[in-house]
Structures are given as C-alpha cells and as structure tokens.
Design a protein around this motif. Structure first.
Motif, PDB file in Angstrom:
ATOM      1  N   VAL A 100      49.504  36.411 115.717  1.00  0.00           N
ATOM      2  CA  VAL A 100      49.037  37.617 115.033  1.00  0.00           C
ATOM      3  C   VAL A 100      49.042  37.312 113.541  1.00  0.00           C
ATOM      4  O   VAL A 100      50.101  37.275 112.912  1.00  0.00           O
ATOM      5  CB  VAL A 100      49.940  38.830 115.335  1.00  0.00           C
ATOM      6  N   LEU A 103      46.723  40.561 107.897  1.00  0.00           N
ATOM      7  CA  LEU A 103      45.484  41.324 107.955  1.00  0.00           C
ATOM      8  C   LEU A 103      44.341  40.567 107.284  1.00  0.00           C
ATOM      9  O   LEU A 103      44.506  39.948 106.231  1.00  0.00           O
ATOM     10  CB  LEU A 103      45.664  42.676 107.260  1.00  0.00           C
ATOM     11  N   VAL A 115      37.491  43.311 119.234  1.00  0.00           N
ATOM     12  CA  VAL A 115      38.524  42.496 118.595  1.00  0.00           C
ATOM     13  C   VAL A 115      39.632  42.188 119.596  1.00  0.00           C
ATOM     14  O   VAL A 115      40.072  41.038 119.744  1.00  0.00           O
ATOM     15  CB  VAL A 115      39.103  43.209 117.354  1.00  0.00           C
ATOM     16  N   GLN A 163      44.593  48.402 111.863  1.00  0.00           N
ATOM     17  CA  GLN A 163      44.098  47.032 111.999  1.00  0.00           C
ATOM     18  C   GLN A 163      45.171  46.115 112.561  1.00  0.00           C
ATOM     19  O   GLN A 163      44.903  45.273 113.434  1.00  0.00           O
ATOM     20  CB  GLN A 163      43.615  46.505 110.640  1.00  0.00           C
ATOM     21  N   GLN A 164      46.401  46.264 112.062  1.00  0.00           N
ATOM     22  CA  GLN A 164      47.478  45.411 112.560  1.00  0.00           C
ATOM     23  C   GLN A 164      47.724  45.668 114.036  1.00  0.00           C
ATOM     24  O   GLN A 164      47.954  44.739 114.813  1.00  0.00           O
ATOM     25  CB  GLN A 164      48.753  45.663 111.761  1.00  0.00           C
ATOM     26  N   LEU A 167      45.168  43.833 116.070  1.00  0.00           N
ATOM     27  CA  LEU A 167      45.462  42.397 116.174  1.00  0.00           C
ATOM     28  C   LEU A 167      46.595  42.152 117.164  1.00  0.00           C
ATOM     29  O   LEU A 167      46.597  41.138 117.886  1.00  0.00           O
ATOM     30  CB  LEU A 167      45.817  41.835 114.794  1.00  0.00           C
ATOM     31  N   ARG A 170      45.051  42.298 120.548  1.00  0.00           N
ATOM     32  CA  ARG A 170      44.384  41.031 120.882  1.00  0.00           C
ATOM     33  C   ARG A 170      45.390  40.011 121.411  1.00  0.00           C
ATOM     34  O   ARG A 170      45.126  39.299 122.381  1.00  0.00           O
ATOM     35  CB  ARG A 170      43.670  40.472 119.652  1.00  0.00           C
TER      36      ARG A 170
END
Length: 281
Positions: A100, A103, A115, A163-164, A167, A170
């Motif tokens: 990870v 950003l 994403v 956003q974090q 991720l 993902r």
C-alpha cells in the motif's frame, strides 16, 4: 483507540501471532553494494502490526525496497514464509505481500472499484481479464471496508482518507497475508487518520500482518504491537512498542527532547502519547 496490549486482554483475546511470514536476518541494505543500514533483524507475523520509525534520510525507504524485492540485500537474507525472497517470482511475492503506497494521483480518473480490482492482476495470465469471482471479491472488500458507496466515484475526486482506503482495498483484493504500508496516515486530517489507523488495527485482528512506516510515534502507540526505530546514527532498536519508543530512544532518533505521557482515551482505555519539545538539542 486502545493499544494492542489492552485489546489482547480479557475474553476477547485474539489468537497469538503465527510464525513469521516476513523475516530479515543480519540484513544490510543499500545501493551498488554500499550498505546504508546494517544488522537489521525483524519479523512480521500475521495478527500483529510492526511499525518502522525514524527521521528522514536514515534508510527506511531503502529497507522497505529491500524487503519488497526492489533492491537486493548487500548482506544477509530476507525470507518470505520461510523461502528466500530472491527465489520467489514477482507473482509469488504478490501472493504473500500486498503493498500500500503513499497517496498518489493516477494518470486517469479510474473508479474506486477499478482501482481495487487491479489487486487481482497478480493472479491473471498475460491476456486474461478479471473474472466474475474477482469482481465479487472486489465488491465484498469494498463493503467490508465501508466504502462500497464510493465504488463508482473517480479516485481523483476522493478525500485523502477515502483514497487511502481504496488503496487498502486493492491490497486486500490481492489477498496477501502481509500488508506493507508506506506512511498510511500521512497528510491526512485527524478524522481520516483515525479511519485508516482503525482499519490497520482491524486488519491485524483479522489475522493479517501489517508492516507500516510512520513519522508519528503516536501511530505506533495506537495500533502497533512492536516497533523498529532507526536513530540518526542508524542504530536499529527493535522490540515491544513501549520498550522501544522511550523518551531517551526518541531523543536519539529525532534530535529533540520528548515526553512520553500516560493518557486516557475517550473510551477510557490507558494509552501513551508523545509530546516533542519546541527546542532542538
């Protein structure tokens, strides 16, 4: 938030950490055979959080890159689930470790779903596309992290905390047992820091292992089980968080007087916090 030691007490005590999944032994890392850090010994186990701290320029990124396989060790070895890392392909590494990053803004406005879905790439062949199972898995992860409502939103329009979390989604779709997080709460406001750190804590409780970097000792006090602190002289201190992040050790690392204070969280849990001096020494 309570500390890991506090959460480990009582009838809700989690299972003990499993055997090491990432191990470094007598590791020296650097560039062109020139070592920047030497004598690194660490273990990352499922079910715990290991926090790596230290001032800028002491080699944290170099150590990260060596553990992830981007740099070969100058000396020593890195093992992934008891296998030497250099013998693992990128695909095999991805089955064990999910990264990870800090950003970043992608070049295209991908949706949050897309994403997160890219986490399955390590399992696909060269010409394969994500399967229905991969898509269902992505939906499940977004729902589990509480961001399913953001699925169709462009990643570039999200807040830093959102956003974090995308991720992290993902990484979970990738399904590695160990998550390696580079400053996961950096540049976030207090609310978003709390969201991301709570997620880190929950991942460890769910039998993931987490290796994270941070510039803030409070993050380690809040969620980490153990800490590795690299001082300005590149001395490496490792062990339980409360034993490593002492006032003397933090002063040696950051070059400023520090007070480590006992505090009580809003939930009534005992915790520690770090208060730096305004004057360098």
């Amino acid at each position: 938030m309570s500390r890991p030691e506090d959460r480990a007490s009582g009838k809700d005590r989690p299972e003990p950490p499993e055997r090491p999944t990432v191990t470094a032994r007598n590791l020296s890392c650097g560039y062109r055979s020139k070592a920047i850090l030497t004598g690194v010994d660490l273990e990352v186990r499922t079910g715990e959080v290991l926090c790596l701290l230290g001032p800028n320029g002491v080699g944290k990124t170099t150590l990260f890159r060596t553990l992830l396989g981007s740099l070969p060790p100058v000396e020593g070895r890195v093992e992934i689930s008891s296998r030497e890392r250099s013998r693992l392909s990128r695909r095999e590494m991805a089955r064990h470790i999910a990264y990870v990053p800090q950003l970043h803004e992608p070049p295209f406005a991908f949706s949050v779903f897309d994403v997160a879905l890219t986490g399955c790439v390590s399992r696909l062949g060269l010409l394969d596309s994500p399967s229905r199972r991969d898509r269902r898995r992505t939906e499940e992860v977004l729902d589990r992290l509480g961001i399913a409502h953001l699925s169709a939103r462009p990643f570039t329009e999200l807040s830093g905390g959102e956003q974090q979390m995308a991720l992290i989604a993902r990484a979970l779709v990738q399904d590695g047992r160990i998550l390696v997080m580079d400053e996961p709460a950096a540049a976030l406001d207090l609310r978003n820091q709390a969201t991301v750190l709570r997620c880190v804590r929950d991942l460890a409780d769910e039998r993931h292992g987490v290796l994270m970097t941070s510039h803030n000792p409070d993050h380690a006090f809040l969620v980490a089980t153990r800490a590795v602190l690299i001082t300005r002289d590149r001395e490496i201190l490792s062990g339980p968080v409360d034993e490593v992040l002492t006032e003397d050790n933090l002063r040696a690392a950051y070059g400023t007087r520090v007070r480590v204070l006992e505090a009580t969280s809003p939930d009534g849990e005992a915790m520690r916090t770090c208060l730096p001096s305004l004057y360098l020494v």
